[in-house]
Motif scaffolding. Structure first.
Motif, short mmCIF file in Angstrom:
data_model
loop_
_atom_site.label_atom_id
_atom_site.label_comp_id
_atom_site.label_asym_id
_atom_site.label_seq_id
_atom_site.Cartn_x
_atom_site.Cartn_y
_atom_site.Cartn_z
N LYS A 181 0.82 -1.20 0.00
CA LYS A 181 0.00 0.00 0.00
C LYS A 181 0.86 1.25 0.00
N VAL A 182 1.90 1.26 0.85
CA VAL A 182 2.79 2.42 0.92
C VAL A 182 3.49 2.64 -0.41
N ILE A 183 3.95 1.56 -1.03
CA ILE A 183 4.64 1.67 -2.32
C ILE A 183 3.72 2.26 -3.37
N MET A 184 2.50 1.73 -3.48
CA MET A 184 1.58 2.17 -4.52
C MET A 184 1.05 3.58 -4.30
N GLU A 185 1.11 4.06 -3.04
CA GLU A 185 0.65 5.42 -2.74
C GLU A 185 1.79 6.43 -2.74
N SER A 186 3.01 5.98 -2.97
CA SER A 186 4.17 6.87 -2.91
C SER A 186 4.22 7.81 -4.10
N ASN A 187 4.75 9.02 -3.84
CA ASN A 187 5.06 9.88 -4.98
C ASN A 187 6.40 9.43 -5.56
N GLY A 208 0.51 12.84 -13.10
CA GLY A 208 -0.65 13.06 -13.97
C GLY A 208 -1.47 11.81 -14.20
N ARG A 209 -0.96 10.67 -13.80
CA ARG A 209 -1.70 9.41 -13.91
C ARG A 209 -2.23 9.02 -12.53
N ALA A 210 -3.28 8.27 -12.47
CA ALA A 210 -3.82 7.82 -11.18
C ALA A 210 -2.77 6.98 -10.46
N ASN A 211 -2.32 7.46 -9.32
CA ASN A 211 -1.30 6.77 -8.52
C ASN A 211 -0.01 6.53 -9.30
N GLY A 212 0.19 7.26 -10.38
CA GLY A 212 1.42 7.10 -11.14
C GLY A 212 1.53 5.79 -11.88
N HIS A 213 0.43 5.14 -12.18
CA HIS A 213 0.47 3.81 -12.80
C HIS A 213 0.69 3.91 -14.31
N GLN A 214 1.88 4.22 -14.69
CA GLN A 214 2.27 4.35 -16.08
C GLN A 214 3.10 3.15 -16.48
N PRO A 215 2.70 2.37 -17.51
CA PRO A 215 3.50 1.22 -17.93
C PRO A 215 4.75 1.65 -18.69
N TYR A 219 12.18 0.01 -13.19
CA TYR A 219 11.05 -0.27 -12.31
C TYR A 219 9.79 0.39 -12.87
N ALA A 220 8.74 -0.41 -13.05
CA ALA A 220 7.45 0.10 -13.54
C ALA A 220 6.37 -0.90 -13.16
N VAL A 221 5.11 -0.47 -13.21
CA VAL A 221 4.01 -1.36 -12.82
C VAL A 221 3.72 -2.40 -13.88
#
Length: 653
Positions: free
Chosen positions: A534-540, A586-593, A618-620
């Protein structure tokens, strides 16, 4: 037929000779420290080794970094903050996370780390790794969020020393990583754990780096059955004493270090008060030496009987300052030179000291006489004396026994915060004296206190800066004291540690007396969350880059891996391979592939930064064509959790 083979340049071939030597030295140091704690069987015998249950698992333990977030409404000035840091969280996890900003090296890291750990007197509660007693599944059920067991350790607990060692050992190791090469660690302790602490320091920091063991006589017990033990110990160890020795030589040759020849020296007790009184008298009387002399006589007369300034013999005044006229002109030892020194009145040669004159060249003596620094007696039958100024002799060697009542620390906390808030605070004036001693009074020293308690270190640093207009910086870490019945643990760091610092800064102490407001500030941080999914995915992006680099540096022999100035590239490993992060704003939670276009930009950045391919990206998710020679995909968050040994725990949740 001769076969042709294609040769590929390795990263080692690209490194300079100096870089290779440095890498080998760092690897040797890692191996040395690692071997100290892993090469001996736990049940084996060694007369110079501290053995305890859990020893072999000590270095294998993976300390989780934590998410450190600023809290503006707890900072000072409110919602503004400042350069000092107060961090609310587990000190081991926080020290692990501080490596990004304060990793120790030749020019980086802390100059001083002051540790005031639990003394293990039978009343302490502290966190320790209990995994030597439980299976992994059993331990998982009783772990706290920082993956430690935290319980009261009683005096009759047969394993209390083991528990204390399992608490302190990883923190001493973490502190060593944060020390500058010329840095020192100062540790307060009493007789309960002194033997075990000493042996840990000898192994981790090496015996040759021990500087001193101080005895602080802080109280007296009036009705003991045997002996009054009213003292405790202060251990001082260098990270690298040879680096300190080299610094002494450099300072001895500099203008700033001439007075002390570059050596550690403390200010004489009472000197500052005398010089302050002299400066005020000179301001009032200008060139009227008799007026200054009369005022200084009244100053000394008005001092309390036990004031240290009463012991200082520099009580005469001339145009150059406060002086005494009883300095020795004799040779320090053995037999010195003899020559005629003519008395200005009788015009006859003066009596010569039994050991001969201090100066081998008569011209040096004549120069001293011409400067008015030789005091002649009534006639030539008496040996002349040397005039010595207080500002020339304001320093002295620090002694290993400190006689200062600990009640002073209690009184200060009561003046700042009110009565009953903290039981056994340290004396901030004593800490300030120690910090100045071991840093050569460096006005820009960095000081860490992982057991901040009532904020004594912060108070000491602020007062040091106020006295000499310094720019020293402190970092305080505190996680609350479960034994404190007055202050709730969840509010402890804010309402006790930070509150004391706020009041020292604002000048608004609990005693209501008027004090000067200090133009400084601190930023309050919370580090309560361990780094999980959770902390990772919410991080800036900045926070996530810190987490990744903290992981990378463990595999890179603790060098600074950060690379700045690029959109995607964030670092490089010890061997030069690039580290990149795709975490688009600019993306929701920074989820850019990771796309082909982004990959191309990353490779361009890698070549511009002269890092080695492949780059670890590193990327989702990854929608770019695979190419192992260009990049290696690291999926967020699983790759990070795996490196932290948390992937299984996340699955269990």
């Amino acid at each position: 037929m001769e076969l042709k083979t294609e040769t590929k340049t390795t990263i080692y071939q690209q490194m300079s000779k100096e870089e290779l030597i440095q890498m080998v030295e760092e690897l040797r140091e890692e191996a040395r420290i690692g071997s100290v704690f892993s090469s001996f069987a736990e049940s084996g015998a060694n007369d110079a080794t501290l053995m305890w249950q859990g020893r072999n698992r000590f270095l294998a333990e993976n300390v989780q970094p934590v998410s450190i977030k600023p809290v503006p409404d707890k900072s000072f000035p409110l919602n503004v903050g400042g350069r000092h840091r107060i961090i609310d969280g587990d000190n081991l996890a926080v020290m692990r996370s501080l490596l990004t900003d304060f990793r120790g090296g030749e020019r980086s890291g802390f100059d001083v780390i002051y540790i005031d750990p639990p003394y293990n007197t039978g009343k302490d509660i502290f966190a320790y790794n209990d995994s030597y007693r439980f299976s992994k599944s059993e331990l998982a059920k009783i772990r706290t969020t920082v993956h430690r067991v935290e319980r009261a350790v009683l005096l009759d607990d047969p394993s209390r020393h083991t528990k204390w060692i399992n608490h302190i050992a990883p923190r001493l190791f973490a502190a060593r990583k944060l020390l500058k090469n010329t840095g020192v660690i100062i540790i307060s302790i009493d007789e309960h754990e002194l033997p075990r602490l000493w042996m840990l320091l000898e192994e981790m920091y090496q015996e040759r780096n021990r500087i001193a063991t101080l005895i602080w006589e802080r109280s007296r017990k009036n009705d003991p059955s045997y002996v009054s033990e009213g003292h405790e110990y202060i251990l001082i160890w260098a990270k690298d004493k040879s680096a300190l020795d080299a610094k002494i030589k450099r300072l001895a040759e500099s203008e700033e270090g001439q007075k002390t020849k570059g050596k550690w020296r403390k200010r004489k007790d009472g000197v500052d008060e005398i010089l302050a009184a002299y400066a005020a008298a000179k301001l009032r009387h200008q060139d009227d030496l008799q007026g200054i002399q009369d005022e200084m006589k009244q100053f000394f007369k008005g001092l309390p009987k036990d004031h240290p300034a009463r012991k200082i013999r520099y009580r005469h005044v001339d145009e150059f300052g406060m002086f005494n006229n009883d300095g020795d002109l004799g040779w320090p030892s053995g037999t010195g030179p003899t020559y005629d020194v003519i008395h200005p009145v009788t015009q006859l040669p003066c009596a010569v000291p039994k050991s001969g004159w201090r100066f081998t060249d008569p011209a040096d003596m004549e120069k001293l006489i011409a400067e008015g620094k030789v005091v002649f007696k009534k006639d030539h039958t008496l040996v002349p004396r040397r005039k010595v100024y207080l500002h020339e002799m304001e320093h002295e060697v620090a002694l290993s026994v400190i006689r200062k009542m600990g009640q002073r620390g209690v009184e200060t906390v009561e003046q700042v915060l009110g009565k009953g808030k903290f039981k056994s605070p340290k004396d901030h004036e004593l800490l300030a004296e120690l910090f100045n001693l071991v840093t050569w009074r460096d006005p820009k020293a960095l000081i860490l206190d992982p057991y901040a308690g009532s904020g004594t270190t912060g108070h000491a640093v602020l007062e040091m800066n106020a006295i000499d207009n310094g720019q020293r910086q402190f970092v305080l870490i505190e996680n609350g004291d479960p034994t404190n019945k007055v202050v709730d643990r969840d509010e402890y760091t804010d309402t006790l540690t930070a509150e004391r610092v706020r009041r020292v800064l604002s000048g608004k102490w609990a005693d209501g007396k008027q004090r000067v407001e200090l133009s400084d500030g601190f930023t309050f941080y919370e580090a309560k969350k361990t780094v999980g999914k959770k902390v990772i995915m919410e991080s800036n992006r900045e926070s996530l880059a810190d987490i990744i680099l903290q992981i990378v540096e463990e595999d890179s022999n603790r060098i600074d891996c950060r690379v700045e100035g690029y959109k995607y590239l964030i670092g490089r490993t010890k061997l030069g391979y690039g580290i990149a992060l795709v975490w688009e704003p600019g993306r929701a939670n920074g989820h850019q592939p990771l796309t082909r276009e982004i990959r191309s930009k990353i490779i361009e950045e890698a070549r511009a930064a002269n890092v080695t391919l492949p780059v670890y990206i590193y990327a989702v998710a990854n929608v770019s064509p695979e190419n192992d020679s260009l990049y290696r995909f690291q999926q967020i968050p699983d790759s990070i959790l795996y490196r932290l040994n948390l992937l299984n725990e996340e699955d269990e949740e």
